[in-house]
Design a protein around this motif. Structure first.
Motif, mmCIF file in Angstrom:
data_model
loop_
_atom_site.group_PDB
_atom_site.id
_atom_site.type_symbol
_atom_site.label_atom_id
_atom_site.label_comp_id
_atom_site.label_asym_id
_atom_site.label_seq_id
_atom_site.Cartn_x
_atom_site.Cartn_y
_atom_site.Cartn_z
ATOM 1 N N PRO A 39 -35.451 24.768 -38.726
ATOM 2 C CA PRO A 39 -35.647 25.126 -40.140
ATOM 3 C C PRO A 39 -37.041 25.701 -40.368
ATOM 4 O O PRO A 39 -37.947 25.035 -40.885
ATOM 5 C CB PRO A 39 -35.451 23.784 -40.863
ATOM 6 C CG PRO A 39 -35.893 22.758 -39.879
ATOM 7 C CD PRO A 39 -35.498 23.302 -38.518
ATOM 8 N N TRP A 40 -37.221 26.955 -40.041
ATOM 9 C CA TRP A 40 -38.548 27.566 -40.049
ATOM 10 C C TRP A 40 -39.208 27.523 -41.424
ATOM 11 O O TRP A 40 -40.437 27.481 -41.527
ATOM 12 C CB TRP A 40 -38.460 29.012 -39.552
ATOM 13 C CG TRP A 40 -37.938 29.114 -38.146
ATOM 14 C CD1 TRP A 40 -36.683 29.440 -37.762
ATOM 15 C CD2 TRP A 40 -38.663 28.837 -36.934
ATOM 16 N NE1 TRP A 40 -36.564 29.401 -36.386
ATOM 17 C CE2 TRP A 40 -37.776 29.040 -35.854
ATOM 18 C CE3 TRP A 40 -39.984 28.450 -36.654
ATOM 19 C CZ2 TRP A 40 -38.147 28.867 -34.520
ATOM 20 C CZ3 TRP A 40 -40.360 28.287 -35.327
ATOM 21 C CH2 TRP A 40 -39.455 28.483 -34.291
ATOM 22 N N ASP A 41 -38.427 27.522 -42.486
ATOM 23 C CA ASP A 41 -39.005 27.473 -43.833
ATOM 24 C C ASP A 41 -39.787 26.183 -44.077
ATOM 25 O O ASP A 41 -40.633 26.130 -44.978
ATOM 26 C CB ASP A 41 -37.904 27.582 -44.900
ATOM 27 C CG ASP A 41 -37.410 29.006 -45.074
ATOM 28 O OD1 ASP A 41 -38.075 29.925 -44.564
ATOM 29 O OD2 ASP A 41 -36.363 29.195 -45.723
ATOM 30 N N ASP A 42 -39.519 25.153 -43.287
ATOM 31 C CA ASP A 42 -40.242 23.882 -43.456
ATOM 32 C C ASP A 42 -41.620 23.907 -42.817
ATOM 33 O O ASP A 42 -42.409 22.986 -43.004
ATOM 34 C CB ASP A 42 -39.439 22.737 -42.825
ATOM 35 C CG ASP A 42 -38.143 22.456 -43.559
ATOM 36 O OD1 ASP A 42 -37.950 23.035 -44.656
ATOM 37 O OD2 ASP A 42 -37.325 21.678 -43.040
ATOM 38 N N GLY A 43 -41.931 24.949 -42.035
ATOM 39 C CA GLY A 43 -43.177 24.983 -41.267
ATOM 40 C C GLY A 43 -44.386 25.367 -42.093
ATOM 41 O O GLY A 43 -44.287 26.084 -43.089
ATOM 42 N N LEU A 117 -39.368 19.665 -33.683
ATOM 43 C CA LEU A 117 -40.290 18.560 -33.975
ATOM 44 C C LEU A 117 -41.568 19.050 -34.645
ATOM 45 O O LEU A 117 -42.090 18.402 -35.563
ATOM 46 C CB LEU A 117 -40.633 17.810 -32.685
ATOM 47 C CG LEU A 117 -39.500 17.014 -32.037
ATOM 48 C CD1 LEU A 117 -39.975 16.421 -30.717
ATOM 49 C CD2 LEU A 117 -39.005 15.904 -32.967
ATOM 50 N N MET A 118 -42.094 20.196 -34.206
ATOM 51 C CA MET A 118 -43.340 20.701 -34.774
ATOM 52 C C MET A 118 -43.126 21.257 -36.180
ATOM 53 O O MET A 118 -43.910 20.994 -37.092
ATOM 54 C CB MET A 118 -43.941 21.771 -33.869
ATOM 55 C CG MET A 118 -44.413 21.268 -32.509
ATOM 56 S SD MET A 118 -45.683 19.964 -32.598
ATOM 57 C CE MET A 118 -44.658 18.485 -32.348
ATOM 58 N N VAL A 119 -42.067 22.033 -36.371
ATOM 59 C CA VAL A 119 -41.832 22.650 -37.679
ATOM 60 C C VAL A 119 -41.549 21.592 -38.743
ATOM 61 O O VAL A 119 -42.044 21.675 -39.872
ATOM 62 C CB VAL A 119 -40.671 23.664 -37.590
ATOM 63 C CG1 VAL A 119 -40.189 24.068 -38.982
ATOM 64 C CG2 VAL A 119 -41.119 24.893 -36.819
ATOM 65 N N THR A 120 -40.770 20.580 -38.393
ATOM 66 C CA THR A 120 -40.418 19.546 -39.368
ATOM 67 C C THR A 120 -41.445 18.426 -39.439
ATOM 68 O O THR A 120 -41.315 17.544 -40.285
ATOM 69 C CB THR A 120 -39.054 18.924 -39.024
ATOM 70 O OG1 THR A 120 -39.130 18.286 -37.734
ATOM 71 C CG2 THR A 120 -37.966 19.992 -39.007
#
Length: 285
Positions: A39-43, A117-120
């Motif tokens: 979910p790239w928008d969460d990054g 894991l990193m993005v979220t």
């Protein structure tokens, strides 16, 4: 008495099976893209680039999901060691092509989980990196094995990984985590089929040698273990969470493959093969 085949003889004799099973594997494997599951928008940036560093309140995953994904990504991070251990036995012809394909599939797992894991911000990135450094520095090395043992061990390892990921998907309270775990399990299951089919072919070619290798690898089987930041091992934590319990390996990992290989119904074992089969009698359904 059956004549023992050397590893070189087996590599040559099974090469056709490798070619056939590699073609089958590529034909049936679903094409999927790691970036689709993130979910790239969460990054957002961390403090180094002017953003905000991680704190525990940012994680929305359960402890079970965080632990399962942490173990999976650390095992996948150690891919160079697994590639080396597999490649040193199979560095020829179609065998080497399979090693390349397997490595590419496993690397895709690491890319997906780490990005997720990193993005979220599901886990502490600094703690994860420290564990990665320690885990990869410790490395992974198999005991000395013959070719048939490598094939049997690989079949069991992939079957165990599939069990771990399928169970993670069932217990996950996050739909994306469940989807990711199911996707990884599907790869694990196809890889299990590849190795299991080669063991089946080897049983027809050299039954005593192959069942001996199977019995030896079961007797010494252990899944990859990760040392976690709190001092516990992944074996302990995953068993407590109900994700992977070594006590259930006979039922979930060994049993299905022994049945597929017809270990308890074959009639082509000689004296040595019968001895090996007797050692597996406790796993008979």
């Amino acid at each position: 008495m059956q004549n023992a085949l050397s590893d070189r003889d087996l590599l040559e004799s099974l090469a056709g099976e490798v070619e056939k099973n590699l073609a089958r594997h590529i034909a049936v494997a679903a094409e999927w893209q790691p970036h689709d599951y993130v979910p790239w928008d969460d990054g957002r940036n961390f403090a180094f680039l002017g953003g905000t560093d991680w704190d525990p309140t940012q994680s929305e995953l359960s402890e079970v999901a965080k632990t399962a994904l942490t173990v999976s990504v650390l095992i996948a991070d150690n891919l160079p060691a697994y590639h080396r251990e597999l490649g040193k036995y199979l560095r020829t012809g179609q065998w080497w092509r399979w090693v390349g394909r397997w490595t590419a599939e496993e690397n895709r797992h690491e890319i997906l989980i780490r990005n997720y894991l990193m993005v979220t911000r599901a886990v502490d990135p600094i703690e994860l990196e420290r564990m990665r450094m320690a885990h990869m520095t410790a490395g992974f090395r198999r005991p000395a094995m013959r070719l048939l043992e490598v094939l049997a061990a690989s079949a069991f390892e992939e079957a165990a990984a599939a069990v771990r990921h399928r169970t993670t998907a069932r217990v996950a309270d996050d739909v994306v985590v469940a989807t990711i775990a199911d996707r990884l399990a599907a790869d694990d299951e196809l890889q299990t089929v590849f190795f299991a089919n080669l063991v089946s072919a080897a049983l027809d070619l050299a039954p005593d040698q192959t069942v001996r290798a199977i019995a030896d690898r079961i007797a010494d089987f252990h899944v990859p273990t990760v040392q976690l930041a709190d001092g516990r091992t992944s074996d302990e934590v995953l068993a407590e969470a109900g994700i992977y319990d070594r006590a259930k390996e006979p039922e979930l990992v060994f049993g299905p493959l022994l049945e597929q290989w017809n270990i308890f119904t074959r009639t082509d074992f000689g004296e040595e093969g019968e001895k090996a089969r007797a050692e597996l009698a406790h796993l008979r359904p």
